[in-house]
Enzyme design. Structure first.
Site, short mmCIF file in Angstrom:
data_model
loop_
_atom_site.label_atom_id
_atom_site.label_comp_id
_atom_site.label_asym_id
_atom_site.label_seq_id
_atom_site.Cartn_x
_atom_site.Cartn_y
_atom_site.Cartn_z
N ASP A 1 10.39 1.10 -1.54
CA ASP A 1 9.63 -0.22 -1.26
C ASP A 1 9.08 0.10 0.09
O ASP A 1 9.64 0.76 0.74
CB ASP A 1 10.23 -1.45 -1.56
N LYS B 1 5.74 0.50 11.81
CA LYS B 1 6.80 -0.35 11.43
C LYS B 1 7.96 -0.68 11.96
O LYS B 1 8.63 -1.58 11.84
CB LYS B 1 6.90 -0.50 9.61
N LYS C 1 9.94 -8.37 5.14
CA LYS C 1 9.13 -8.03 3.94
C LYS C 1 8.29 -9.10 3.52
O LYS C 1 8.74 -10.23 3.74
CB LYS C 1 9.97 -7.43 2.92
N GLY C 2 7.34 -8.67 2.68
CA GLY C 2 6.67 -9.92 1.92
C GLY C 2 5.28 -10.02 2.56
O GLY C 2 4.72 -11.18 2.29
N ALA D 1 7.81 -2.13 3.81
CA ALA D 1 8.28 -2.99 4.71
C ALA D 1 7.42 -3.39 5.76
O ALA D 1 6.33 -2.69 6.19
CB ALA D 1 9.67 -2.45 5.38
N ASP D 2 7.54 -4.59 6.19
CA ASP D 2 6.41 -5.08 7.36
C ASP D 2 6.99 -4.63 8.68
O ASP D 2 6.35 -4.29 9.68
CB ASP D 2 6.08 -6.36 7.16
N SER E 1 0.70 -1.43 0.14
CA SER E 1 0.05 0.00 -0.08
C SER E 1 0.93 1.16 0.01
O SER E 1 0.72 2.35 -0.69
CB SER E 1 -1.09 -0.10 1.18
N THR E 2 1.90 1.30 0.91
CA THR E 2 2.83 2.75 0.71
C THR E 2 3.40 2.86 -0.59
O THR E 2 3.74 3.87 -0.98
CB THR E 2 3.59 2.46 1.93
N GLU F 1 10.73 -8.51 -4.97
CA GLU F 1 11.19 -7.45 -4.38
C GLU F 1 12.69 -7.53 -3.96
O GLU F 1 13.53 -6.43 -4.24
CB GLU F 1 10.43 -7.35 -2.88
C1 5RP Z 1 4.82 -6.79 0.04
C2 5RP Z 1 5.84 -6.11 0.79
C3 5RP Z 1 5.14 -4.82 1.32
O1 5RP Z 1 6.07 -3.69 1.07
C4 5RP Z 1 5.01 -5.05 2.85
O2 5RP Z 1 4.10 -6.10 3.12
C5 5RP Z 1 4.41 -3.33 3.41
O3 5RP Z 1 3.23 -3.10 2.85
P1 5RP Z 1 2.33 -1.83 3.39
O4 5RP Z 1 3.15 -0.75 2.85
O5 5RP Z 1 1.16 -2.38 2.66
O6 5RP Z 1 2.21 -1.83 4.79
O7 5RP Z 1 6.79 -6.46 1.36
O8 5RP Z 1 5.59 -8.17 -0.31
#
Ligand code: 5RP
Length: 233
Positions: free
Chosen positions: A91, A131, A104-105, A93-94, A37-38, A113
């Site tokens: 990108d 995060k 991530k993932g 990250a979680d 989403s980000t 990625e």
């Molecule tokens: C996808 C990822 C995303 O970058 C991660 O899940 C963060 O997502 P969001 O910005 O929606 O919180 O690793 O595989």
């Protein structure tokens, strides 16, 4: 109090991080587009600039979804045949540890990625403040596995201390990655030594990739209530 449970309330914060990351892009750059989403907010901002003719870039996306989105704005895509090195990848990250080690993932795009990030001169993370963690592992670590090997890697993952769970879609069907693999979400273990865990996962036959991104991020743009903080190692 910001916790992973309420992180989705922070779309505004994510947008601020995405806006800051847009300032890093210059015409002529080869750019890696992340997923989630980000990263999606960032792709939209980037795409608007491209559509208006204010930025001329080439891109490689870390997921089919991100490429599809980029194409709607007219972002030109290339392959690694045409462009071996990216100037910048942005990108999400979680989880983000103090040394910028990442999980991530969460969106299932970890394999591409990591490929895109590894080909980048500069790998920048955009995220909201939820995060940030002291230690990786509250977010289940995604491990991408060749389908036939799933039963074989379950026990080695358990021996490491994880509880692996096969990722499923909302309708209960198995989640299949862009590359046709399955994901085991590995919970229950705070990572005291992420490098050692990564080395074990790297050596497991059948594991294609895992969501530990260690020593890869150069900068994290972390948006909170009042400001976007820049974190480097
Ligand atoms: C996808 C990822 C995303 O970058 C991660 O899940 C963060 O997502 P969001 O910005 O929606 O919180 O690793 O595989």
């Amino acid at each position: 109090m910001v916790t992973p449970e309420n992180r989705d309330e922070h779309a505004g914060w994510k947008l601020h991080a995405a806006e800051r990351a847009l300032q890093l892009v210059e015409s002529g750059m080869a750019v890696g587009l992340g997923s989630g989403s980000t990263a999606t907010l960032w792709i939209k901002l980037l795409g608007e600039r491209v559509r208006e003719g204010r930025l001329k870039i080439r891109a490689i996306a870390s997921s089919a979804d991100s490429e599809r989105l980029g194409r709607t704005y007219g972002i030109p895509f290339v392959s690694f045949e045409e462009c071996r090195t990216l100037d910048l990848t942005v990108d999400g990250a979680d989880e983000i540890a103090p040394d910028l080690a990442l999980i991530k993932g969460g969106g299932g795009k970890l394999l591409r990625e990591k490929i895109v990030a590894s080909a980048s001169k500069r790998f920048v993370i955009v995220a909201d403040a939820s995060k940030q963690v002291e230690k990786l592992g509250r977010f289940p670590l995604p491990v991408e596995v060749i389908p036939m090997a799933v039963p074989l890697v379950m026990d080695p993952l358990r021996e490491l201390g994880f509880t692996p769970t096969l990722r499923v879609n909302r309708d209960g069907s198995r989640y299949v990655t862009d590359e046709g693999n399955l994901i085991l979400d590995c919970s229950g273990l705070f990572l005291e030594n992420p490098d050692a865990i990564a080395a074990k996962l790297d050596s497991m036959v059948g594991v294609v990739e895992h969501g530990l991104f260690l020593g890869m991020a150069d900068l994290a743009l972390i948006a909170g209530e009042e400001q976007v903080i820049e974190r480097t190692i």
